[in-house]
Design an enzyme around this catalytic site. Sequence first.
Site, PDB file in Angstrom:
ATOM      1  N   HIS A 118      34.418   8.354 -21.032  1.00 15.75           N
ATOM      2  CA  HIS A 118      33.897   9.572 -21.654  1.00 15.75           C
ATOM      3  C   HIS A 118      34.029  10.683 -20.621  1.00 15.75           C
ATOM      4  CE1 HIS A 118      31.980   7.283 -24.993  1.00 15.75           C
ATOM      5  NE2 HIS A 118      31.875   6.347 -24.059  1.00 15.75           N
ATOM      6  N   GLU A 128      28.135  10.555 -19.985  1.00 17.18           N
ATOM      7  CA  GLU A 128      27.143  10.393 -21.052  1.00 17.18           C
ATOM      8  C   GLU A 128      25.736  10.313 -20.457  1.00 17.18           C
ATOM      9  OE1 GLU A 128      28.862   9.280 -24.997  1.00 17.18           O
ATOM     10  OE2 GLU A 128      28.669   7.333 -23.987  1.00 17.18           O
TER      11      GLU A 128
END
Length: 306
Positions: A118, A128
Amino acid sequence: MRCLLSAYLLPLILHSCTGADWCYQTQVSCDSHCKGPDQWSKVNADCGKNRQSPINIVTKKTKLDERLTPFKFTGYQSVFDSTMKNNGHSVQVSIPITATVSGGNLEETYKAVQFHLHWGTDGGPGSEHTIDGEQYPMELHIVHMKQRYNRLEDALRDPSGVAVLGFFYEESSSSNRKYDLFTHGLRSIQNTNGNTTLRKVSLNQLIPPESNMTNYYRYDGSLTTPGCTEAVVWTVFENPIPLDREQLRAFSTLKFHDGKPMVGTFRPVQPRNGRVVYRSSSAAIAASAVLILASICAAFGLSRPN
């Protein structure tokens, strides 16, 4: 056959869009029909439950747990070839070998199935999880499920059936040569469903040395994409992985299914809802050292003459 089927289904379930409805906030626009993170509960009700991930880890509120000892990794040093794919939401690599993790107060041995990442925009904030509100440029998730399960459906019905190891990245002034093949491979998977073969890679080369993995945090949470199943034992490591600016920016060259730049591929942090975040004893020592140093500096500053 069951093991192969589970390995195939895990990425699909982790990144299932339940009718191609969900998307990241960077994809939401007046002419888009997808639902951003604040509406994921409309895509899957589990996304609105009380044990969701990711979270902001407030270090001073973590609780020391002496049972969070160093992990035992098996097969992480094994070299393998695998498929690296742009799945429309991230870059994802399946793990075709037997690699397991145990210890660290995990209930059982867990086997690695895949890893994905991510990230933000051009190397900007994109992890995150956050630490004391700090968002790192990128985050790696190595996904495992209990070794005794042959089917992912069974693992996801177990409140601790899945274990994810999370690693942060930080910008470095020099490139990380261990990531050269990986970042070069991104050029071949620019578009959704693009895939290429990632050759001669091991899990060990992607993560910090074991000696740097004794500081970590633990909490119970969920998958961070719909269906947001609350069946994940999270381990978030303190020490980040270094990549230079160009290596970090390489991930932002990928594209979503609509052709837009694949950036901001993170879910915002979710309410902790009373959950306790535990820290390993090594993390406690490091945190204490920082606090002691801060106290000394503060005392020195206060005692200096004006």
